[in-house]
Enzyme design. Structure first.
Site, PDB file in Angstrom:
ATOM      1  N   ARG A 153      24.644  70.610  25.223  1.00 37.45           N
ATOM      2  CA  ARG A 153      25.827  70.721  24.351  1.00 37.45           C
ATOM      3  C   ARG A 153      26.300  72.162  24.241  1.00 37.45           C
ATOM      4  O   ARG A 153      27.477  72.461  24.394  1.00 37.45           O
ATOM      5  CB  ARG A 153      25.490  70.223  22.947  1.00 37.45           C
ATOM      6  CG  ARG A 153      25.637  68.767  22.790  1.00 37.45           C
ATOM      7  CD  ARG A 153      25.374  68.358  21.352  1.00 37.45           C
ATOM      8  NE  ARG A 153      25.094  66.941  21.343  1.00 37.45           N
ATOM      9  CZ  ARG A 153      23.912  66.414  21.614  1.00 37.45           C
ATOM     10  NH1 ARG A 153      22.890  67.191  21.881  1.00 37.45           N
ATOM     11  NH2 ARG A 153      23.741  65.106  21.622  1.00 37.45           N
ATOM     12  N   ASP A 173      19.999  73.590  35.449  1.00 37.12           N
ATOM     13  CA  ASP A 173      19.574  72.513  34.555  1.00 37.12           C
ATOM     14  C   ASP A 173      19.246  71.311  35.427  1.00 37.12           C
ATOM     15  O   ASP A 173      20.153  70.648  35.957  1.00 37.12           O
ATOM     16  CB  ASP A 173      20.696  72.176  33.549  1.00 37.12           C
ATOM     17  CG  ASP A 173      20.225  71.213  32.467  1.00 37.12           C
ATOM     18  OD1 ASP A 173      19.415  70.315  32.770  1.00 37.12           O
ATOM     19  OD2 ASP A 173      20.679  71.356  31.315  1.00 37.12           O
ATOM     20  N   ARG A 235      15.308  79.906  22.170  1.00 40.62           N
ATOM     21  CA  ARG A 235      14.150  80.248  21.345  1.00 40.62           C
ATOM     22  C   ARG A 235      13.501  81.495  21.950  1.00 40.62           C
ATOM     23  O   ARG A 235      13.463  81.636  23.183  1.00 40.62           O
ATOM     24  CB  ARG A 235      13.129  79.102  21.305  1.00 40.62           C
ATOM     25  CG  ARG A 235      13.559  77.899  20.473  1.00 40.62           C
ATOM     26  CD  ARG A 235      13.568  78.203  18.968  1.00 40.62           C
ATOM     27  NE  ARG A 235      13.960  77.071  18.154  1.00 40.62           N
ATOM     28  CZ  ARG A 235      15.197  76.842  17.703  1.00 40.62           C
ATOM     29  NH1 ARG A 235      16.185  77.660  18.018  1.00 40.62           N
ATOM     30  NH2 ARG A 235      15.450  75.809  16.935  1.00 40.62           N
ATOM     31  N   GLU A 264       9.508  85.551  14.422  1.00 38.82           N
ATOM     32  CA  GLU A 264      10.619  85.732  13.462  1.00 38.82           C
ATOM     33  C   GLU A 264      10.100  85.569  12.044  1.00 38.82           C
ATOM     34  O   GLU A 264       9.419  84.578  11.769  1.00 38.82           O
ATOM     35  CB  GLU A 264      11.713  84.705  13.742  1.00 38.82           C
ATOM     36  CG  GLU A 264      12.364  84.895  15.117  1.00 38.82           C
ATOM     37  CD  GLU A 264      13.372  83.799  15.465  1.00 38.82           C
ATOM     38  OE1 GLU A 264      13.646  82.934  14.611  1.00 38.82           O
ATOM     39  OE2 GLU A 264      13.868  83.812  16.587  1.00 38.82           O
ATOM     40  N   HIS A 283      18.791  85.243  14.247  1.00 45.12           N
ATOM     41  CA  HIS A 283      18.766  83.777  14.443  1.00 45.12           C
ATOM     42  C   HIS A 283      19.847  83.096  13.584  1.00 45.12           C
ATOM     43  O   HIS A 283      19.559  82.185  12.802  1.00 45.12           O
ATOM     44  CB  HIS A 283      17.374  83.197  14.111  1.00 45.12           C
ATOM     45  CG  HIS A 283      17.144  81.855  14.763  1.00 45.12           C
ATOM     46  ND1 HIS A 283      15.907  81.411  15.149  1.00 45.12           N
ATOM     47  CD2 HIS A 283      18.009  80.856  15.090  1.00 45.12           C
ATOM     48  CE1 HIS A 283      16.014  80.203  15.681  1.00 45.12           C
ATOM     49  NE2 HIS A 283      17.287  79.844  15.652  1.00 45.12           N
ATOM     50  N   GLY A 285      22.927  82.191  15.136  1.00 42.43           N
ATOM     51  CA  GLY A 285      23.936  81.665  16.066  1.00 42.43           C
ATOM     52  C   GLY A 285      24.615  80.398  15.563  1.00 42.43           C
ATOM     53  O   GLY A 285      25.803  80.192  15.773  1.00 42.43           O
TER      54      GLY A 285
HETATM   55  N1  NAD Z   1      20.286  80.438  18.050  1.00 44.27           N
HETATM   56  C1  NAD Z   1      20.560  79.399  17.273  1.00 44.27           C
HETATM   57  O1  NAD Z   1      20.960  79.555  16.126  1.00 44.27           O
HETATM   58  C2  NAD Z   1      20.416  78.015  17.826  1.00 44.27           C
HETATM   59  C3  NAD Z   1      21.134  76.961  17.237  1.00 44.27           C
HETATM   60  C4  NAD Z   1      21.039  75.695  17.794  1.00 44.27           C
HETATM   61  C5  NAD Z   1      20.213  75.483  18.889  1.00 44.27           C
HETATM   62  N2  NAD Z   1      19.502  76.509  19.420  1.00 44.27           N
HETATM   63  C6  NAD Z   1      18.623  76.308  20.582  1.00 44.27           C
HETATM   64  O2  NAD Z   1      19.427  75.909  21.676  1.00 44.27           O
HETATM   65  C7  NAD Z   1      18.756  74.868  22.391  1.00 44.27           C
HETATM   66  C8  NAD Z   1      19.769  74.035  23.133  1.00 44.27           C
HETATM   67  O3  NAD Z   1      20.592  73.320  22.218  1.00 44.27           O
HETATM   68  P1  NAD Z   1      21.596  72.164  22.734  1.00 44.27           P
HETATM   69  O4  NAD Z   1      22.230  71.575  21.550  1.00 44.27           O
HETATM   70  O5  NAD Z   1      22.460  72.662  23.835  1.00 44.27           O
HETATM   71  O6  NAD Z   1      20.531  71.127  23.330  1.00 44.27           O
HETATM   72  P2  NAD Z   1      20.745  70.044  24.480  1.00 44.27           P
HETATM   73  O7  NAD Z   1      19.556  69.161  24.389  1.00 44.27           O
HETATM   74  O8  NAD Z   1      22.099  69.441  24.392  1.00 44.27           O
HETATM   75  O9  NAD Z   1      20.671  70.912  25.822  1.00 44.27           O
HETATM   76  C9  NAD Z   1      19.514  71.476  26.341  1.00 44.27           C
HETATM   77  C10 NAD Z   1      19.642  71.458  27.854  1.00 44.27           C
HETATM   78  O10 NAD Z   1      18.496  72.134  28.377  1.00 44.27           O
HETATM   79  C11 NAD Z   1      18.128  71.449  29.564  1.00 44.27           C
HETATM   80  N3  NAD Z   1      16.735  71.735  29.880  1.00 44.27           N
HETATM   81  C12 NAD Z   1      15.612  71.314  29.260  1.00 44.27           C
HETATM   82  N4  NAD Z   1      14.516  71.790  29.885  1.00 44.27           N
HETATM   83  C13 NAD Z   1      14.964  72.526  30.922  1.00 44.27           C
HETATM   84  C14 NAD Z   1      14.314  73.278  31.932  1.00 44.27           C
HETATM   85  N5  NAD Z   1      12.982  73.348  32.010  1.00 44.27           N
HETATM   86  N6  NAD Z   1      15.075  73.923  32.847  1.00 44.27           N
HETATM   87  C15 NAD Z   1      16.443  73.853  32.788  1.00 44.27           C
HETATM   88  N7  NAD Z   1      17.115  73.146  31.863  1.00 44.27           N
HETATM   89  C16 NAD Z   1      16.383  72.498  30.937  1.00 44.27           C
HETATM   90  C17 NAD Z   1      18.366  69.977  29.244  1.00 44.27           C
HETATM   91  O11 NAD Z   1      18.518  69.193  30.425  1.00 44.27           O
HETATM   92  C18 NAD Z   1      19.635  70.042  28.426  1.00 44.27           C
HETATM   93  O12 NAD Z   1      20.783  69.830  29.224  1.00 44.27           O
HETATM   94  C19 NAD Z   1      17.990  74.117  21.281  1.00 44.27           C
HETATM   95  O13 NAD Z   1      16.862  73.431  21.774  1.00 44.27           O
HETATM   96  C20 NAD Z   1      17.585  75.218  20.314  1.00 44.27           C
HETATM   97  O14 NAD Z   1      16.313  75.715  20.652  1.00 44.27           O
HETATM   98  C21 NAD Z   1      19.593  77.766  18.911  1.00 44.27           C
END
Ligand code: NAD
Length: 319
Positions: A153, A173, A235, A264, A283, A285
């Protein structure tokens, strides 16, 4: 009959709290320590708890028979033992679609701030070094290669926005097909290192898993362009922090934008803090006003629905 719900202070936005208060019996825990949670859950026979970063592990689940629902305010679930929750018959909900726009906008902010060395230039203005501007390396992002690691997403929302700047988009991905990527104007990269070699900006949007922990380490930094910037919005532990420090010290990369760190909050004498080519945010975002309200509303509604036996879209450990 109303269900008993536990909120942990400081808790979610008022719109979600109001909805829960109208539709359930809400109790408040003063903090998220393990012993506090076990005490409150048992004392009030809590059926559902709203979490943000609190650790909910086997010990809590073993100790709290009344617990049936864990509602995570956000997408990341690394603070919850989801597998163990399944064994206990506890439904885990998250909010996958509450803050992705905010995180994507934050990523774009990092890309632009790094490309114009905002931090360094801001400091030079404040420290009477106005005329040192010729030494400050800045560049356009137009036609630069952006490697998005994790095209979920958030990654897709970053791609859409970066496309408007005329960046060349690449993504690594394994779970997204070449065809799906091409439809969004993204070049699929099958081997991470191949993308890393070409990238001017690398942005990380994968969840923290056994596979992604330390996926960007010394070997990968050595392959990067010395002019490249890395951004971590996923992360902290997805980057090997020691290797990042070495890469910056050795000039293997130009800089970094970090919203997340391995630990953190970080220690105040963290070695990265002395490097002016690194920009930090704590953190946040996904923490805009709009995202918090959206997440709070989506979570509170789905928690009530799931406790009433409905099948909600964000129940992550559904069998
Ligand atoms: N900084 C922040 O404030 C903040 C906020 C929300 C989410 N996040 C982090 O962002 C991450 C992603 O969020 P999202 O909503 O896009 O999740 P999502 O599940 O929609 O997307 C994650 C993508 O990572 C891919 N993926 C998983 N393992 C992989 C690997 N080994 N190699 C390559 N691709 C891989 C998946 O196929 C998926 O398309 C979350 O898990 C969270 O840790 C951070």
């Amino acid at each position: 009959m109303k269900h008993n719900v536990l909120l942990i202070l400081p808790t979610i936005q008022p719109n979600g709290v109001e909805y829960l208060e109208e539709n359930s019996n809400v109790f408040y825990a003063p903090d998220g320590k393990k012993e506090t949670l076990i005490h409150y859950i048992n004392e009030h026979q809590i059926e559902a708890v709203v979490t943000r970063s609190e650790i909910i592990d086997k010990e809590i689940m073993d100790a709290c028979d009344s617990l049936k629902v864990i509602g995570q305010h956000g997408v990341g679930l690394d603070n919850i033992d989801v597998n163990e929750a399944g064994k206990h018959g506890i439904k885990v909900l998250n909010v996958p679609d509450g803050n992705y726009i905010s995180v994507a906008e934050h990523t774009i902010a990092f890309i632009l701030a790094l490309s114009r060395s905002f931090r360094i230039n801001d400091c030079s203005v404040r420290s009477d070094a106005w005329f040192s501007r010729e030494n400050r390396y800045t560049m356009e992002v137009y036609k630069k290669n952006l490697l998005i690691v994790g095209l979920g997403r958030i990654g897709r929302a970053v791609a859409e926005r970066a496309k408007a700047f005329g960046m060349h988009l690449m993504a690594y991905d394994g779970f997204v097909s070449k065809e799906a990527m091409e439809q969004s104007g993204v070049e699929k990269i099958n081997v991470l290192e191949e993308g890393i070699k070409k990238a001017d900006f690398i942005t990380l949007h994968v969840p923290l898993t056994e596979e992604t922990k330390g996926m960007v380490s010394g070997e990968q930094f050595k392959l990067m362009k010395s002019s490249a910037y890395i951004i971590n919005m996923g992360r902290g532990a997805v980057i090997d922090e020691k290797a990042l420090i070495e890469a910056l010290q050795n000039g293997e990369i130009a800089g970094a934008g970090l919203d997340v760190l391995e630990t953190e909050p970080p220690r105040t004498d963290h070695p990265l803090f002395s490097m002016d080519q690194v920009i930090f945010t704590p953190h946040i975002g996904g923490d805009t006003r709009e995202a918090k309200m959206r997440t709070s509303s989506l979570l509170s509604h789905s928690m009530i629905e799931v406790m009433e036996g409905q099948n909600v879209y964000n129940w992550v450990n559904r069998k």
